[in-house]
Design an enzyme around this catalytic site. Structure first.
Site, PDB file in Angstrom:
ATOM      1  CE  LYS A 198      -4.614   7.752  -5.632  1.00  0.00           C
ATOM      2  NZ  LYS A 198      -5.266   6.550  -5.028  1.00  0.00           N
ATOM      3  CE1 TYR A 257      -2.441   8.406  -0.447  1.00  0.00           C
ATOM      4  CE2 TYR A 257      -0.768   8.222  -2.151  1.00  0.00           C
ATOM      5  CZ  TYR A 257      -2.090   8.355  -1.779  1.00  0.00           C
ATOM      6  OH  TYR A 257      -3.074   8.451  -2.734  1.00  0.00           O
ATOM      7  NE  ARG A 261     -13.025  10.924   0.248  1.00  0.00           N
ATOM      8  CZ  ARG A 261     -11.998  10.078   0.428  1.00  0.00           C
ATOM      9  NH1 ARG A 261     -10.747  10.495   0.245  1.00  0.00           N
ATOM     10  NH2 ARG A 261     -12.202   8.835   0.757  1.00  0.00           N
ATOM     11  CB  THR A 278     -11.240   3.711  -0.781  1.00  0.00           C
ATOM     12  OG1 THR A 278     -11.349   4.833   0.090  1.00  0.00           O
ATOM     13  CG2 THR A 278      -9.792   3.353  -1.016  1.00  0.00           C
ATOM     14  NE  ARG A 307     -11.080   6.953  -5.638  1.00  0.00           N
ATOM     15  CZ  ARG A 307     -10.774   7.211  -4.375  1.00  0.00           C
ATOM     16  NH1 ARG A 307     -11.691   7.016  -3.424  1.00  0.00           N
ATOM     17  NH2 ARG A 307      -9.583   7.661  -4.049  1.00  0.00           N
ATOM     18  CG  ASN A 316      -8.428   4.676  -5.878  1.00  0.00           C
ATOM     19  OD1 ASN A 316      -7.396   5.266  -6.160  1.00  0.00           O
ATOM     20  ND2 ASN A 316      -8.792   4.434  -4.629  1.00  0.00           N
ATOM     21  CG  HIS A 337      -5.143  11.846  -2.549  1.00  0.00           C
ATOM     22  ND1 HIS A 337      -5.296  11.113  -1.402  1.00  0.00           N
ATOM     23  CD2 HIS A 337      -5.047  13.146  -2.170  1.00  0.00           C
ATOM     24  CE1 HIS A 337      -5.266  11.939  -0.364  1.00  0.00           C
ATOM     25  NE2 HIS A 337      -5.120  13.180  -0.800  1.00  0.00           N
ATOM     26  CD  GLU A 358      -4.013  15.231   1.517  1.00  0.00           C
ATOM     27  OE1 GLU A 358      -3.984  14.069   1.958  1.00  0.00           O
ATOM     28  OE2 GLU A 358      -4.952  15.655   0.805  1.00  0.00           O
TER      29      GLU A 358
HETATM   30  O1  CDP Z   1      -7.980   7.485  -1.394  1.00  0.00           O
HETATM   31  P1  CDP Z   1      -8.932   7.306  -0.235  1.00  0.00           P
HETATM   32  O2  CDP Z   1      -8.902   8.458   0.739  1.00  0.00           O
HETATM   33  O3  CDP Z   1     -10.311   6.970  -0.710  1.00  0.00           O
HETATM   34  O4  CDP Z   1      -8.445   5.996   0.585  1.00  0.00           O
HETATM   35  P2  CDP Z   1      -7.332   5.823   1.733  1.00  0.00           P
HETATM   36  O5  CDP Z   1      -7.906   4.960   2.806  1.00  0.00           O
HETATM   37  O6  CDP Z   1      -6.793   7.139   2.152  1.00  0.00           O
HETATM   38  O7  CDP Z   1      -6.207   4.972   0.991  1.00  0.00           O
HETATM   39  C1  CDP Z   1      -5.341   5.577   0.091  1.00  0.00           C
HETATM   40  C2  CDP Z   1      -5.240   4.738  -1.156  1.00  0.00           C
HETATM   41  O8  CDP Z   1      -4.680   3.468  -0.836  1.00  0.00           O
HETATM   42  C3  CDP Z   1      -6.536   4.372  -1.879  1.00  0.00           C
HETATM   43  O9  CDP Z   1      -7.024   5.404  -2.712  1.00  0.00           O
HETATM   44  C4  CDP Z   1      -6.099   3.180  -2.715  1.00  0.00           C
HETATM   45  O10 CDP Z   1      -5.450   3.586  -3.915  1.00  0.00           O
HETATM   46  C5  CDP Z   1      -5.062   2.525  -1.814  1.00  0.00           C
HETATM   47  N1  CDP Z   1      -5.548   1.333  -1.098  1.00  0.00           N
HETATM   48  C6  CDP Z   1      -5.232   0.077  -1.600  1.00  0.00           C
HETATM   49  O11 CDP Z   1      -4.607  -0.023  -2.631  1.00  0.00           O
HETATM   50  N2  CDP Z   1      -5.657  -1.067  -0.963  1.00  0.00           N
HETATM   51  C7  CDP Z   1      -6.346  -0.979   0.184  1.00  0.00           C
HETATM   52  N3  CDP Z   1      -6.736  -2.089   0.807  1.00  0.00           N
HETATM   53  C8  CDP Z   1      -6.676   0.285   0.709  1.00  0.00           C
HETATM   54  C9  CDP Z   1      -6.259   1.439   0.048  1.00  0.00           C
HETATM   55 MG    MG Z   2      -7.380   9.098   1.941  1.00  0.00          MG
END
Ligand code: CDP
Ligand code: MG
Length: 163
Positions: free
Chosen positions: A10, A50, A90, A96, A107, A127, A130, A141
């Site tokens: 990112k 997204y 992952r 996350t 992260r 973080n 992605h 994707e």
């Molecule tokens: O990226 P990841 O798959 O770990 O998490 P996700 O549930 O797919 O959410 C996508 C992205 O949303 C996260 O990587 C965070 O950057 C953001 N996010 C956030 O800013 N605040 C939250 N409460 C949850 C997710």
């Molecule tokens: Mg995700």
């Protein structure tokens, strides 16, 4: 069992000059880079990445913040191949919420924000990365970001020893 997965460094990862550090971790594990490109995507494209799924899981407000976040600067897209690559990536990336990510994960080593802090400030969790959550998500994707002729076949030394 050899899978492909999709990773996006990112804009914060690029602006913080962590590209080499991040890619090194994937390479060290033996994951094979089969596609890589830098792009600065617009909001329309970011919404295809997204999708509504993020809004369903995290809320419409998070989706909107995320779209602003990933379009704020250039990103680097990668396709990585390896044994159980989706889960492996992952594991290397970590969970996350940066606060919950253990040292040793990308992260956990390079970010530390919590949901509570981000929500209070009304900002997304920056973080760095992605990574596809499931192999179905990875397929979707990879197809969105890469055409078939941008994915390369070649041999790595890892394939002799670990694959
Ligand atoms: O990226 P990841 O798959 O770990 O998490 P996700 O549930 O797919 O959410 C996508 C992205 O949303 C996260 O990587 C965070 O950057 C953001 N996010 C956030 O800013 N605040 C939250 N409460 C949850 C997710
Ligand atoms: Mg995700």
């Amino acid at each position: 069992m050899i899978e492909r997965t999709f990773v996006l460094i990112k804009p914060d990862g690029i602006e913080r000059a962590l590209v080499g550090e991040i890619i090194r971790r994937f390479e060290n594990t033996g994951l094979k880079i089969i596609g890589m490109k830098m792009r600065w995507v617009d909001k329309e494209f970011a919404r295809r990445h997204y999708t509504e799924d993020v809004a369903k899981r995290r809320g419409e407000k998070v989706r909107k913040m995320l779209i602003d976040y990933v379009t704020a600067g250039p990103v680097i897209a990668l396709v990585l191949e390896g044994v159980h690559a989706v889960n492996l990536v992952r594991k290397i990336v970590g969970p996350t919420e940066s606060q919950a990510a253990a040292p040793g994960t990308i992260r956990g080593d390079f970010s530390h924000q919590s949901y509570a802090y981000a929500d209070k400030k009304g900002i997304p969790i920056k973080n760095l990365i992605h990574a596809s959550g499931t192999s179905a998500e990875a397929k979707q994707e990879i197809a969105l970001w890469f055409s078939v002729d941008e994915l390369y076949k070649y041999q790595t030394v890892h394939e002799k020893h670990t694959m």
